[in-house]
Design an enzyme around this catalytic site. Sequence first.
Site, PDB file in Angstrom:
ATOM      1  N   PHE A 122      -6.600   6.813  -4.453  1.00  0.00           N
ATOM      2  CA  PHE A 122      -7.175   6.168  -3.146  1.00  0.00           C
ATOM      3  C   PHE A 122      -6.016   5.737  -2.523  1.00  0.00           C
ATOM      4  O   PHE A 122      -5.261   4.930  -2.894  1.00  0.00           O
ATOM      5  CB  PHE A 122      -8.302   5.204  -3.529  1.00  0.00           C
ATOM      6  CG  PHE A 122      -8.745   4.645  -1.951  1.00  0.00           C
ATOM      7  CD1 PHE A 122      -9.664   5.624  -1.370  1.00  0.00           C
ATOM      8  CD2 PHE A 122      -8.312   3.541  -1.441  1.00  0.00           C
ATOM      9  CE1 PHE A 122     -10.300   5.209  -0.029  1.00  0.00           C
ATOM     10  CE2 PHE A 122      -8.843   3.225  -0.327  1.00  0.00           C
ATOM     11  CZ  PHE A 122      -9.739   4.023   0.383  1.00  0.00           C
ATOM     12  N   ASP A 207       2.417   3.640  -4.553  1.00  0.00           N
ATOM     13  CA  ASP A 207       1.359   2.813  -3.566  1.00  0.00           C
ATOM     14  C   ASP A 207       0.785   1.338  -4.394  1.00  0.00           C
ATOM     15  O   ASP A 207       0.315   1.489  -5.361  1.00  0.00           O
ATOM     16  CB  ASP A 207       0.111   3.633  -3.491  1.00  0.00           C
ATOM     17  CG  ASP A 207      -1.087   3.025  -2.601  1.00  0.00           C
ATOM     18  OD1 ASP A 207      -1.086   1.891  -2.626  1.00  0.00           O
ATOM     19  OD2 ASP A 207      -1.875   3.855  -2.204  1.00  0.00           O
ATOM     20  N   LYS A 236      -2.751  -5.646   1.426  1.00  0.00           N
ATOM     21  CA  LYS A 236      -3.815  -6.611   0.677  1.00  0.00           C
ATOM     22  C   LYS A 236      -3.322  -7.945   0.579  1.00  0.00           C
ATOM     23  O   LYS A 236      -3.358  -8.920   1.292  1.00  0.00           O
ATOM     24  CB  LYS A 236      -4.298  -5.935  -0.585  1.00  0.00           C
ATOM     25  CG  LYS A 236      -5.130  -4.721  -0.302  1.00  0.00           C
ATOM     26  CD  LYS A 236      -6.058  -4.325  -1.550  1.00  0.00           C
ATOM     27  CE  LYS A 236      -6.997  -3.246  -1.365  1.00  0.00           C
ATOM     28  NZ  LYS A 236      -8.136  -3.413  -0.553  1.00  0.00           N
TER      29      LYS A 236
END
Length: 387
Positions: A122, A207, A236
């Site tokens: 994702f 990532d 995040k």
Amino acid sequence: MSYLFPTYARWDVEPVDAAGSYLTDSEGKQYLDFTSGIGVCNLGHRPRVVKEAIEHQLNRFWHVSNLFASGEQEKAAKKLATAAEMDAVFFANSGAEANEAAIKLARKATGKPKIITFKKSFHGRTFATMSATGQDKIKSGYGPMLEKFSYATYNDIDSVKEIFTDDVAAVMLEIIQGEGGVHVGDKSFLQAVEKLCHEKNALLIVDEIQTGIGRTGRPFAFQHFSLNPDIVTSAKGLGSGVPIGAVLGKESLKAFFGPGSHGSTFGGNPISIAAANATMNIIFDEVFLKEVEHKGDYLISQLAKFFQSNTLVKEVRGKGLMIGIEFKQSIQAILQELRTEGVLALPAGENVLRLLPPLTATIHEIDEFLIHLKKVVEAIAEPVVKA
């Protein structure tokens, strides 16, 4: 009637207050929050030092644009690059924007179009990052994806080699596939991917949107595996709840992101940078990170001990305070019962319970979580052998 698009399957919990590891809803009920805003509130809710840094900046100025020099951006970039052993940083607003920029940078720097990613990955919900994501459910209904994305099988180097053609610009991977089920990369696999990229004159993009900023007990998860990526993305946990993302790259890539090549109106705005600087000052401390690693080892060992005798659970996996518990059935009832018990956790697919507690969670709070989880699971199916 709601004036919001129904894009989220919202829980029947409306937060009105939160501090540390706890959240209070509009009915006055308190919850132990082991979601951390999906890996965002790594220092818990409303950490004092970050709050003070934001308030200080609020009393100076809020926005001026990236046309102006920024000493605070330079400080944040240096902290981030040093922690990741990188050389240059571009600030964005989110993980998807960071990954989008990483894809652009890789294609421009190599002059090649193809990006290899992985099934169950994702990377975001923009068209490029959606195209990079290896999950069909994310792409459903949006028509043709962008071209030149291919998907290998995670932890299978042969599947990477099979699709590694001469036009590959980069391999893009998560060290731990978060949304895809909390799957941890094998060291031999990750190092083999990096070696293959070097041999084929391609870049390695890592990532670290969910795994970065101390989540696994190191500043970045790739550092557990002796990797040396070309590009790293972060978001995040970087701003403790204030939106911010970042692309980190090696010195050789600076020439490909010159004036006019990329940009963002709000990326690296003064408020988010203040939050990021304060957050990194705490999390990148060696003693703090050792504590995260210790607490993660403790939680994983306690879960493994309990679930070794439970017929509902297939596997406990993870690293640091990013943990997945794979059940042999849907976890929706478990999530609901946990909320009834006053505990918040996350799904990662249909069968995986994902735990992302604050990095500041105490052993006492971890034990509190374990008590509630055991109660919920034992109510669903008694273990074959009592622990």
